[in-house]
Design a protein around this motif. Structure first.
Motif, mmCIF file in Angstrom:
data_model
loop_
_atom_site.group_PDB
_atom_site.id
_atom_site.type_symbol
_atom_site.label_atom_id
_atom_site.label_comp_id
_atom_site.label_asym_id
_atom_site.label_seq_id
_atom_site.Cartn_x
_atom_site.Cartn_y
_atom_site.Cartn_z
ATOM 1 N N ILE A 129 90.197 72.630 113.240
ATOM 2 C CA ILE A 129 90.171 71.556 114.244
ATOM 3 C C ILE A 129 89.385 70.366 113.715
ATOM 4 O O ILE A 129 89.821 69.215 113.811
ATOM 5 N N PHE A 130 88.220 70.637 113.122
ATOM 6 C CA PHE A 130 87.387 69.553 112.613
ATOM 7 C C PHE A 130 88.099 68.811 111.480
ATOM 8 O O PHE A 130 88.117 67.576 111.442
ATOM 9 N N ILE A 131 88.701 69.544 110.561
ATOM 10 C CA ILE A 131 89.397 68.912 109.422
ATOM 11 C C ILE A 131 90.569 68.071 109.921
ATOM 12 O O ILE A 131 90.798 66.957 109.444
ATOM 13 N N LYS A 132 91.280 68.574 110.926
ATOM 14 C CA LYS A 132 92.400 67.817 111.500
ATOM 15 C C LYS A 132 91.921 66.493 112.091
ATOM 16 O O LYS A 132 92.596 65.475 112.006
ATOM 17 N N CYS A 133 90.733 66.499 112.700
ATOM 18 C CA CYS A 133 90.192 65.291 113.333
ATOM 19 C C CYS A 133 89.748 64.239 112.315
ATOM 20 O O CYS A 133 89.652 63.067 112.656
ATOM 21 N N THR A 134 89.433 64.654 111.098
ATOM 22 C CA THR A 134 88.797 63.718 110.163
ATOM 23 C C THR A 134 89.515 63.572 108.824
ATOM 24 O O THR A 134 89.096 62.770 107.997
ATOM 25 N N HIS A 135 90.605 64.317 108.620
ATOM 26 C CA HIS A 135 91.231 64.345 107.289
ATOM 27 C C HIS A 135 91.816 63.006 106.858
ATOM 28 O O HIS A 135 91.970 62.748 105.673
ATOM 29 N N GLN A 136 92.131 62.089 107.818
ATOM 30 C CA GLN A 136 92.794 60.851 107.443
ATOM 31 C C GLN A 136 91.917 59.957 106.554
ATOM 32 O O GLN A 136 92.418 59.081 105.862
ATOM 33 N N ASN A 137 90.596 60.185 106.545
ATOM 34 C CA ASN A 137 89.693 59.365 105.727
ATOM 35 C C ASN A 137 89.440 59.956 104.345
ATOM 36 O O ASN A 137 88.731 59.368 103.544
ATOM 37 N N VAL A 138 89.996 61.126 104.079
ATOM 38 C CA VAL A 138 89.697 61.829 102.828
ATOM 39 C C VAL A 138 90.728 61.470 101.761
ATOM 40 O O VAL A 138 91.928 61.587 101.987
ATOM 41 N N GLN A 139 90.235 61.040 100.594
ATOM 42 C CA GLN A 139 91.154 60.628 99.530
ATOM 43 C C GLN A 139 90.925 61.373 98.221
ATOM 44 O O GLN A 139 91.868 61.671 97.511
#
Length: 198
Positions: A129-139
């Motif tokens: 759940i946490f990764i889904k909420c924040t993954h868009q900023n990870v490159q």
């Protein structure tokens, strides 16, 4: 390698439900450690070969139940969000509190035994759940690794405080507890040290 039946087949769905219902009724009556595959198949009125066509053992059946029940809690309780706000965190803590309360109430005899098995399963769900909420900023790979570390810390924090709240007798109302705890998880050690000072 053992071939599993197709989970979309209505007969398979019915059989899995029979096994799960039998398992949960046994969990309400006695400790998980003393429940055998024979007990489950006898209660479900199916043979042992049928059980092993669906699950390798009672631990896999337990894990299937935990994942399904927790996902159901999440779907029913948590709105779709793509960011981790304080209110989102409060909701996650409340869901975890309610999950612990339900598990310890409905499966009183097995609750303490299944806690270690519950922990790893639920942590994976919370991390996702946490990764889904924040993954868009990870490159980059380094950012991905840091995100995974953060997801682990947050999932353990949410699970741990909710378990402690439940095990200590739920002395504070869940809503108040979640509101008080969320900022400590969200803002980290500096916030905690500042707010713990007399």
């Amino acid at each position: 390698m053992r071939l599993r039946p197709k989970e979309t087949d209505p007969r398979v769905v019915r059989t899995r439900k029979l096994l799960l219902d039998a398992f949960l009724s046994l969990m309400a009556e006695k400790d998980f450690n003393v429940i055998s595959v024979r007990d489950i198949t006898s209660r479900a009125s199916v043979n042992r070969a049928t059980f092993y066509a669906h699950f390798s053992d009672k631990y896999e059946l337990l894990e299937s139940f935990l994942v399904h029940s927790f996902e159901t809690f999440m779907v029913d309780s948590l709105p779709d969000q793509d960011d981790l706000t304080e209110q989102h965190l409060v909701q996650l803590i409340l869901i975890m509190c309610e999950y612990h309360r339900n598990m310890s109430s409905h499966y009183k005899r097995s609750y303490n035994t299944v806690i270690p098995l519950m922990e790893s399963t639920i942590h994976k769900q919370l991390e996702g759940i946490f990764i889904k909420c924040t993954h868009q900023n990870v490159q980059t790979e380094a950012e991905k690794r840091k995100l995974e570390w953060t997801a682990t810390m947050i999932s353990w924090s949410i699970y741990g405080v909710a378990a402690r709240w439940n095990n200590e007798g739920r002395k504070v109302e869940a809503e108040k507890f979640a509101q008080e705890v969320a900022p400590f998880i969200l803002y980290g050690l500096p916030y905690s040290l500042q707010h713990l000072k007399p």
